[in-house]
Write an enzyme that holds these catalytic residues in place. Sequence first.
Site, PDB file in Angstrom:
ATOM      1  CG  HIS A  80      -1.990  -1.213   1.140  1.00  0.00           C
ATOM      2  ND1 HIS A  80      -2.421  -0.672   1.800  1.00  0.00           N
ATOM      3  CD2 HIS A  80      -2.123  -2.216   0.153  1.00  0.00           C
ATOM      4  CE1 HIS A  80      -3.216  -1.684   1.400  1.00  0.00           C
ATOM      5  NE2 HIS A  80      -2.883  -2.743   0.996  1.00  0.00           N
TER       6      HIS A  80
ATOM      7  CB  CYS B 282      -2.136   1.589   6.669  1.00  0.00           C
ATOM      8  SG  CYS B 282      -1.586   0.588   4.819  1.00  0.00           S
TER       9      CYS B 282
ATOM     10  CD  GLU C 140      -1.949   3.932   3.822  1.00  0.00           C
ATOM     11  OE1 GLU C 140      -2.825   4.833   4.166  1.00  0.00           O
ATOM     12  OE2 GLU C 140      -1.359   3.182   2.893  1.00  0.00           O
TER      13      GLU C 140
END
Length: 151
Positions: A57, A87, A59
């Site tokens: 992702h 996340c 993040e």
Amino acid sequence: MNPALDAHGMLAVAIEQARIGLAEGGIPVGGAIFRTDGTLLGAGRNRLVQNGDPSMHGETDAFRAAGRQPRYGDLILVTTLAPCWYCTGLIHQFRFKQVIVGDSVNAQGGVAWLREKGFDILDLASSECIEMMAKFQRAHPGLWNECVGEG
């Protein structure tokens, strides 16, 4: 070092990552990690499509790019979209000082839970982030569902 970089400037770095990801055929979510003085430690984007990696992702890509840190409690994590639960777990475990969010309209993830846990969440409600994700979700609902584990 960039002491003049404010929350909007930090979000601009994450937005650029989201744009790159979209241009690569991926999901437009970007992330970045900064020191409080504005020093960029790492930036990244969702690479589910590009790398075939559902754990990459925006993040987590930024987290990996920032490399090993002695502590995270004085760092700022910036994301174009409210962090998903995956996340959110990363943010909670490493106790980031602040999370700056560009869009909590198209997804809310664990933002409310993080606030309940005492995290400093700054939601900038960026029209650019909100529009980019809304457009993507309409155009690619299957890919979006895959990204959030609903595919």
